[in-house]
Design a protein around this motif. Structure first.
Motif, PDB file in Angstrom:
ATOM      1  N   ARG A   1       0.757  -1.211  -0.013  1.00  0.00           N
ATOM      2  CA  ARG A   1       0.007  -0.052  -0.162  1.00  0.00           C
ATOM      3  C   ARG A   1       0.765   1.140  -0.032  1.00  0.00           C
ATOM      4  NH1 ARG A   1      -4.326   0.491   4.344  1.00  0.00           N
ATOM      5  NH2 ARG A   1      -5.483   1.491   3.065  1.00  0.00           N
TER       6      ARG A   1
ATOM      7  N   PHE B   1       7.205   8.288   5.767  1.00  0.00           N
ATOM      8  CA  PHE B   1       5.849   8.485   6.372  1.00  0.00           C
ATOM      9  C   PHE B   1       5.659   7.694   7.668  1.00  0.00           C
ATOM     10  CE2 PHE B   1       5.506   9.111   1.936  1.00  0.00           C
ATOM     11  CZ  PHE B   1       4.984  10.431   1.729  1.00  0.00           C
ATOM     12  N   THR B   2       6.653   6.953   7.908  1.00  0.00           N
ATOM     13  CA  THR B   2       6.375   6.145   9.345  1.00  0.00           C
ATOM     14  C   THR B   2       7.551   6.969  10.311  1.00  0.00           C
ATOM     15  OG1 THR B   2       5.956   4.043   8.072  1.00  0.00           O
ATOM     16  CG2 THR B   2       6.787   4.203  10.606  1.00  0.00           C
TER      17      THR B   2
ATOM     18  N   TYR C   1     -15.164  17.322  -0.548  1.00  0.00           N
ATOM     19  CA  TYR C   1     -14.838  16.069  -0.795  1.00  0.00           C
ATOM     20  C   TYR C   1     -14.009  15.575   0.628  1.00  0.00           C
ATOM     21  CZ  TYR C   1     -12.882  11.646  -3.064  1.00  0.00           C
ATOM     22  OH  TYR C   1     -12.589  10.367  -3.153  1.00  0.00           O
TER      23      TYR C   1
ATOM     24  N   GLU D   1     -11.593   8.756   1.553  1.00  0.00           N
ATOM     25  CA  GLU D   1     -12.204   7.275   1.693  1.00  0.00           C
ATOM     26  C   GLU D   1     -13.184   7.462   2.994  1.00  0.00           C
ATOM     27  OE1 GLU D   1     -10.609   2.775   2.505  1.00  0.00           O
ATOM     28  OE2 GLU D   1      -9.180   4.438   2.799  1.00  0.00           O
TER      29      GLU D   1
ATOM     30  N   ASP E   1       4.501   2.513  15.012  1.00  0.00           N
ATOM     31  CA  ASP E   1       4.505   3.791  14.235  1.00  0.00           C
ATOM     32  C   ASP E   1       3.839   3.542  13.088  1.00  0.00           C
ATOM     33  OD1 ASP E   1       5.899   4.914  16.175  1.00  0.00           O
ATOM     34  OD2 ASP E   1       7.868   5.087  15.526  1.00  0.00           O
ATOM     35  N   ASP E   2       4.209   2.006  12.584  1.00  0.00           N
ATOM     36  CA  ASP E   2       3.573   1.913  11.097  1.00  0.00           C
ATOM     37  C   ASP E   2       1.987   1.785  11.122  1.00  0.00           C
ATOM     38  OD1 ASP E   2       3.668  -0.538  12.831  1.00  0.00           O
ATOM     39  OD2 ASP E   2       4.470  -1.650  11.029  1.00  0.00           O
TER      40      ASP E   2
ATOM     41  N   ALA F   1       1.221   5.572  11.082  1.00  0.00           N
ATOM     42  CA  ALA F   1       1.508   6.110   9.951  1.00  0.00           C
ATOM     43  C   ALA F   1       0.278   5.589   8.856  1.00  0.00           C
ATOM     44  CB  ALA F   1       2.657   5.679   9.046  1.00  0.00           C
TER      45      ALA F   1
ATOM     46  N   PHE G   1      -1.734   8.477   6.798  1.00  0.00           N
ATOM     47  CA  PHE G   1      -1.337   8.453   5.243  1.00  0.00           C
ATOM     48  C   PHE G   1      -1.947   7.445   4.412  1.00  0.00           C
ATOM     49  CE2 PHE G   1       2.217  10.591   7.858  1.00  0.00           C
ATOM     50  CZ  PHE G   1       1.990  11.789   7.633  1.00  0.00           C
ATOM     51  N   LEU G   2      -2.335   6.286   4.703  1.00  0.00           N
ATOM     52  CA  LEU G   2      -2.792   5.255   3.936  1.00  0.00           C
ATOM     53  C   LEU G   2      -4.349   5.337   3.545  1.00  0.00           C
ATOM     54  CD1 LEU G   2      -0.491   2.257   4.631  1.00  0.00           C
ATOM     55  CD2 LEU G   2      -0.127   3.861   2.688  1.00  0.00           C
ATOM     56  N   ARG G   3      -4.608   5.364   2.455  1.00  0.00           N
ATOM     57  CA  ARG G   3      -5.962   5.396   1.977  1.00  0.00           C
ATOM     58  C   ARG G   3      -6.093   4.537   0.779  1.00  0.00           C
ATOM     59  NH1 ARG G   3      -5.894   7.096   6.274  1.00  0.00           N
ATOM     60  NH2 ARG G   3      -6.924   8.959   6.964  1.00  0.00           N
ATOM     61  N   ALA G   4      -7.049   3.884   0.596  1.00  0.00           N
ATOM     62  CA  ALA G   4      -7.548   3.270  -0.488  1.00  0.00           C
ATOM     63  C   ALA G   4      -7.515   4.188  -1.878  1.00  0.00           C
ATOM     64  CB  ALA G   4      -8.907   2.577  -0.625  1.00  0.00           C
ATOM     65  N   ASN G   5      -6.969   3.595  -2.817  1.00  0.00           N
ATOM     66  CA  ASN G   5      -7.103   4.468  -4.299  1.00  0.00           C
ATOM     67  C   ASN G   5      -7.112   3.692  -5.535  1.00  0.00           C
ATOM     68  OD1 ASN G   5      -6.326   6.590  -5.629  1.00  0.00           O
ATOM     69  ND2 ASN G   5      -4.057   6.184  -5.835  1.00  0.00           N
ATOM     70  N   PRO G   6      -8.289   3.208  -5.538  1.00  0.00           N
ATOM     71  CA  PRO G   6      -8.964   1.984  -6.308  1.00  0.00           C
ATOM     72  C   PRO G   6      -9.137   2.574  -7.532  1.00  0.00           C
ATOM     73  CG  PRO G   6     -10.729   2.531  -4.854  1.00  0.00           C
ATOM     74  CD  PRO G   6      -9.594   3.255  -4.597  1.00  0.00           C
TER      75      PRO G   6
ATOM     76  N   PHE H   1     -15.526   2.924  -5.327  1.00  0.00           N
ATOM     77  CA  PHE H   1     -14.767   3.454  -4.453  1.00  0.00           C
ATOM     78  C   PHE H   1     -15.995   4.127  -3.333  1.00  0.00           C
ATOM     79  CE2 PHE H   1     -11.964   7.167  -2.665  1.00  0.00           C
ATOM     80  CZ  PHE H   1     -11.380   6.576  -1.980  1.00  0.00           C
TER      81      PHE H   1
END
Ligand SMILES: Cc1cc2nc3c(=O)[nH]c(=O)nc-3n(C[C@H](O)[C@H](O)[C@H](O)COP(=O)(O)OP(=O)(O)OC[C@H]3O[C@@H](n4cnc5c(N)ncnc54)[C@H](O)[C@@H]3O)c2cc1C
Ligand SMILES: [Zn+2]
Lengths: 407, 81
Positions: free
Chosen positions: A242, A391-392, B19, B22, B36-37, B40, B44-49, B53
């Motif tokens: 991801r 980012f981590t 807008y 997600e 931490d991960d 993070a 910062f991580l969002r689906a981006n299909p 959606f």
């Protein structure tokens, strides 16, 4: 000299359309500017010529053919100045390197300030740029009026021009010639350019990517290098990775051909518009991204309407120009508006993405840095700060001020 | 221009909305317990299909409520979530 005399003749064949072989030392995914430049530098500077560039559509049919070609290096942070200025220096010698014309025109890029916050941000950036040895200047409204006579610098209530940052060595180039130049030079060194070849998956064994699955069969790879811009998240998903990317439509437009009236690139972050005049005479304009995620290569008209309203206010003379053509690309945006360049959690897989609205200027720079990273299997020193793990760790490189709207 | 079907006000122009990205990303119950991960990933991580959606919209010029819908990111076709 007339412009048309300076344009190279339209060539018949610059590169051959290769049939994919069974395997390659390096498979580059994506035949945009970055993929082609990476393949060229792998072959030319690292002696790695058993390389394929796999492109799902046609060569440079993605963002490479859709961008507005602004080239500059006046980003805020040291890490950005490092990689963007490396690229700008390569632009200055690119015609010799590739033995072809790219119409790189160092006409200067002007970034307007309309309010106190813009002034503070702009001056801070000029100071940071100067500490990094960049040719950044702060211009007063009077100086701006002399530089761009068609710009309305009078004291208006809406969007008054109260100053601006200027980088004289910045400019524009002709994107098609850049792509063709890298493709031709890479092909001449033995790189296979395979069009109509979509990567649909990967074969892995432990931490190694053994092969890529494509619409034209399975192709073995010693190393694999992603350079798929707006589609990188989809590809990385096939690897189970991801990435912090959101893909957005980004639009641009051109007017009909007009007399030359503008020999500087002018951008305004606050009113979301920028403009340059291309060599042939069309006004090239763009704005910010459409807010939503989108892969359809089309954006909404209200974005264009807003940008035209702002443009006509800044440049009253544009009031009688016409929109001839609009289009969109798909840009991959990161949370800190800086790219991701480096390794993926595999022994032999690499990623270059997240250049968002501003990666054309980086084409030679990232091509050379990414090729070095792939060749040696570790990040080039200019790429190291742009690793995925920032980012981590929290070591973000926040370029929203320099890159949010401005490309 | 997208036409967004607000569940409260009906179909309106995209320009009436903001807008929200997600849908269904919850604030972690105990943020300080996260590694931490994981933190993070929340940030910062969002689906981006490329495809369907589920996303959030805010009807700023109407009912001023948040809601979710499903949109196809290639065709912009919308169906309710
Ligand atoms: C309207 C617009 C204006 C812009 N203006 C500027 C500007 O003024 N200055 C600037 O610096 N930058 C600008 N940019 C950004 C710049 O265009 C991009 O950052 C840059 O082009 C990205 O690198 P690329 O050329 O390799 O991308 P692309 O040309 O998009 O290349 C990626 C390629 O990967 C291919 N691909 C995707 N998935 C697969 C797959 N599964 N298999 C095989 N191939 C695949 C795609 O078909 C595509 O050809 C602009 C972008 C847009 C859309
Ligand atoms: Zn509503």
């Amino acid at each position: 000299m007339r412009i048309s005399d300076r344009l190279p003749d339209h060539p018949d064949f610059l590169w051959a359309d290769a049939e994919p072989r069974k395997s390659y030392d390096v498979v580059v995914i994506g035949g945009g500017g970055h993929g082609l430049a990476t393949a060229y530098y792998l072959a030319a500077h690292h002696g790695i010529t058993n390389v394929a560039v796999l492109e799902k559509g046609w060569l440079a049919g993605g963002n490479m053919a859709r961008n507005t070609t602004i080239i500059r290096s006046n980003y805020l942070w040291d890490e950005s100045a490092g990689i963007y200025e490396h690229s700008l220096k390569l632009w200055e010698t690119l015609e010799d390197e590739l033995d072809t014309q790219v119409l790189f025109s160092q006409r200067g890029v002007l970034n307007l300030a309309h309010n106190l916050a813009d002034v503070r941000e702009g001056k801070r950036r000029v100071n940071a740029n100067q500490l990094n040895g960049l040719d950044a200047q702060w211009l007063s409204p009077e100086e701006i009026g002399k530089l761009v006579p068609i710009l309305d610098v009078s004291d208006r209530p809406r969007h008054p021009v109260v100053g601006g940052t200027f980088q004289p060595r910045a400019g524009i180039a002709k994107h098609d010639y850049v792509a063709w130049g890298f493709a031709r030079a890479a092909h001449a060194l033995g790189v296979d350019i395979v069009q109509n070849c979509e990567v649909t998956g990967f074969q892995t064994s432990g931490d190694t990517v053994m092969a890529v699955e494509t619409s034209r069969g399975t192709i073995g790879c010693g190393k694999v290098a992603l350079a798929a811009a707006g589609h990188t998240a989809v590809l990385a998903g096939h690897l189970g990775v991801r990435l912090p990317l959101q893909s957005h439509p980004l639009q641009a437009l051109v007017s009909e051909l007009l007399e030359q009236v503008l020999d500087t690139v002018v951008m305004s972050n606050a009113v979301h518009v920028y403009v340059s005049q291309a060599h042939k005479g069309e006004l090239v304009m763009g704005a910010g991204v459409d807010a939503h995620v989108g892969y359809g290569q089309r954006g909404s008209f209200h974005v264009i309407e807003e940008q035209m309203a702002a443009a006509v206010e800044l440049f009253p003379i544009f009031g009688r120009a016409h929109v001839l053509r609009t289009w969109a690309g798909i840009v991959d945006v990161t949370p800190d508006a800086s790219p991701i360049v480096g390794t993926l959690p595999f022994d032999n897989a690499f990623v270059n993405c997240g250049w968002g609205t501003g990666g054309f200027k980086a084409t030679p720079g990232v091509g050379s840095v990414y090729a070095d990273t792939v060749a040696h299997g570790r990040p080039h020193e200019l790429a190291a700060p742009f690793a995925l793990d920032r980012f981590t760790t929290g070591r973000l490189i926040d370029e929203h001020g320099a890159a949010a709207v401005a490309h | 221009m997208l036409r967004i079907p607000c569940p409260h006000c009906g179909e309106r122009d995209e320009t009436e909305f903001h807008y929200g990205g997600e849908a269904g990303v919850d604030y972690p119950a105990d943020p300080s317990a996260l590694a931490d991960d994981a933190w993070a990933a929340y940030l910062f991580l969002r689906a981006n299909p490329r495809g369907w959606f589920r996303e959030r919209w805010f009807h700023g010029s109407g009912c001023r409520l948040w809601f979710a819908l499903e949109r196809h990111t290639v065709t912009d076709e919308i169906r309710s979530a």
